[in-house]
Design an enzyme around this catalytic site. Structure first.
Site, PDB file in Angstrom:
ATOM      1  N   CYS A 120      15.412  30.939  14.806  1.00  0.00           N
ATOM      2  CA  CYS A 120      14.824  30.357  13.602  1.00  0.00           C
ATOM      3  C   CYS A 120      15.707  30.709  12.422  1.00  0.00           C
ATOM      4  CB  CYS A 120      13.403  30.876  13.386  1.00  0.00           C
ATOM      5  SG  CYS A 120      12.475  29.860  12.210  1.00  0.00           S
ATOM      6  N   CYS A 122      14.233  31.264   9.099  1.00  0.00           N
ATOM      7  CA  CYS A 122      13.475  31.772   7.949  1.00  0.00           C
ATOM      8  C   CYS A 122      13.835  33.207   7.557  1.00  0.00           C
ATOM      9  CB  CYS A 122      11.974  31.648   8.188  1.00  0.00           C
ATOM     10  SG  CYS A 122      11.368  32.578   9.602  1.00  0.00           S
ATOM     11  N   CYS A 130      12.127  27.635   7.273  1.00  0.00           N
ATOM     12  CA  CYS A 130      12.710  27.641   8.616  1.00  0.00           C
ATOM     13  C   CYS A 130      13.816  26.601   8.793  1.00  0.00           C
ATOM     14  CB  CYS A 130      11.620  27.445   9.658  1.00  0.00           C
ATOM     15  SG  CYS A 130      10.319  28.694   9.550  1.00  0.00           S
ATOM     16  N   LYS A 195       2.973  25.707  17.710  1.00  0.00           N
ATOM     17  CA  LYS A 195       2.935  26.806  16.758  1.00  0.00           C
ATOM     18  C   LYS A 195       2.168  26.350  15.532  1.00  0.00           C
ATOM     19  CE  LYS A 195       5.946  29.844  14.073  1.00  0.00           C
ATOM     20  NZ  LYS A 195       7.325  30.275  13.838  1.00  0.00           N
ATOM     21  N   ARG A 205       5.615  38.664   8.342  1.00  0.00           N
ATOM     22  CA  ARG A 205       6.461  38.282   7.206  1.00  0.00           C
ATOM     23  C   ARG A 205       6.860  39.499   6.390  1.00  0.00           C
ATOM     24  NH1 ARG A 205       3.621  32.417   6.038  1.00  0.00           N
ATOM     25  NH2 ARG A 205       4.140  31.618   8.105  1.00  0.00           N
ATOM     26  N   ARG A 217       4.313  26.703   5.165  1.00  0.00           N
ATOM     27  CA  ARG A 217       4.980  26.058   6.296  1.00  0.00           C
ATOM     28  C   ARG A 217       4.180  24.890   6.879  1.00  0.00           C
ATOM     29  NH1 ARG A 217       8.708  29.938   6.415  1.00  0.00           N
ATOM     30  NH2 ARG A 217       8.298  32.054   7.106  1.00  0.00           N
ATOM     31  N   LYS A 248       1.083  29.628  20.053  1.00  0.00           N
ATOM     32  CA  LYS A 248       1.099  30.719  19.083  1.00  0.00           C
ATOM     33  C   LYS A 248       0.304  30.350  17.849  1.00  0.00           C
ATOM     34  CE  LYS A 248       4.367  32.960  16.098  1.00  0.00           C
ATOM     35  NZ  LYS A 248       5.640  32.825  15.476  1.00  0.00           N
ATOM     36  N   TYR A 313       2.977  43.112  20.610  1.00  0.00           N
ATOM     37  CA  TYR A 313       3.411  44.407  20.089  1.00  0.00           C
ATOM     38  C   TYR A 313       2.752  45.541  20.876  1.00  0.00           C
ATOM     39  CZ  TYR A 313       4.987  41.167  16.576  1.00  0.00           C
ATOM     40  OH  TYR A 313       5.603  40.107  15.965  1.00  0.00           O
TER      41      TYR A 313
END
Ligand code: PBG
Length: 325
Positions: A120, A122, A130, A195, A205, A217, A248, A313
């Site tokens: 990407c 961004c 992006c 997405k 972010r 976005r 996502k 994560y």
């Protein structure tokens, strides 16, 4: 007393009975761990809104990846925080860009790890969008060129998988063509096919310093209200040559995941994103929720809905817990 023929509780009586009839099982093979590469050496900066997640300099990311591999993590996906940003995201496709350096370092420290690179712009654009911006608009086809260049440079660095996440139309096809043209026909594409424009990317972010400087976005990421459009997006990426389709965020879009599972035979990934992680963490830190149970219940729901691959994560914690049983 009425005599009941059917008593579902019979099979819930003991842990071993429950294990025998369990329909969905998480395994250590299910997870991909996202990592954030930044400049410098010996940098390990915790992201405030994502306890346990750090910005890592290249030397540190190499160690972190090897440690994750030792726990049983099969793959990582890399994001980058470049030292400088500009209008055309030069840092995204620089041969010595931060992600390219991280890929090379991890290939040395953990050679067998599956290395994925988020593709990407961004994190590398001064405006945080992006793609290429002109007059306040993100210009689709010019952005494709830069995304393709980024994917090729990630492949040159040694990435096994590139993961286009910009939501530009035609990005999978453009990247497939560029990769093949450069001799990387073995590099796979995991497409962020569906997405959504989501509030749950908030903590990311901060982690990737990629909040858009103006606007949002919504002119390229999907509207959370749309389901049929998800099918269309997935179909396009499938036809353009995606090897894996991704949905996502994960938990607020389990219906979409399930629909894609029924409609496509490709492997399916789901991204349990920063905000979904942060919510569990924050509640747990307040003592309002049992973190391990909430984590496992959440990850199980994603697998039950149809995901083969879960980007989270929590990858390390989940694997540790699964292995301790
Ligand atoms: C890059 C990208 C984002 C995430 C993954 N790739 C942020 C965004 O689209 O704003 C979010 C991941 C997360 O929240 O954990 N476009």
């Amino acid at each position: 007393m009425p005599s009941l023929l059917h008593r579902p509780r019979r099979l819930r009586r003991t842990e071993n009975l429950r294990a025998l009839v369990r329909e969905t099982r998480l395994t250590p093979d299910d997870f991909i761990l996202p990592l954030f590469a930044c400049a410098g050496t010996k940098v390990r900066r915790e992201i405030q809104s994502m306890p346990g997640v750090h910005n890592l300099s290249v030397d540190e990311i190499a160690k972190e990846a090897a440690a994750a591999r030792d726990i049983g993590v099969k793959g990582v996906i890399l994001f980058g925080l470049p030292e400088a940003k500009d209008e055309i995201a030069t840092g995204a496709y620089a041969a010595d860009g931060i992600v390219q350096q991280a890929v090379r370092a991890i290939r040395k420290s953990a050679p067998d790890l599956v290395i994925m690179a988020d593709t990407c712009l961004c994190e590398y654009t001064s405006h945080g969008h992006c793609g290429v911006v002109r007059d306040g608009d993100v210009i689709n086809d010019e952005s494709l060129e830069l995304l393709a260049r980024t994917a090729v440079s990630q492949a040159e660095a040694g990435a096994d998988v590139v993961a286009p996440s910009a939501m530009m139309d035609g990005q999978v096809g453009a990247i497939r063509e560029a990769l093949d043209g450069a001799g990387f026909e073995q590099v796979a594409i995991m497409a962020y096919a569906v997405k959504y424009a989501s509030a749950f990317y908030g903590p990311f972010r901060e982690a990737a310093d990629s909040a858009p400087a103006f606007g949002d976005r919504r002119a390229y990421q999907m509207d959370s209200a749309n389901e049929r459009e998800a099918l269309r997006e997935a179909e396009l990426d499938y036809l353009e040559g995606a090897d894996v389709l991704m949905v996502k965020p994960a938990t607020v879009y389990l219906d979409i995941l399930k629909m894609l599972r029924e409609q496509f035979d490709l492997p399916l990934a789901a991204y349990h994103v920063s905000g979904e992680y942060a919510m569990i963490k924050a509640a747990a830190q307040n003592g309002w929720i049992d973190e391990q149970r909430a984590m496992m219940e959440t990850l199980t729901s994603i697998k039950r809905a149809g995901a083969d691959i879960i980007l989270t994560y929590y990858a390390r914690e989940a694997i540790k817990l699964l292995r301790s049983k």
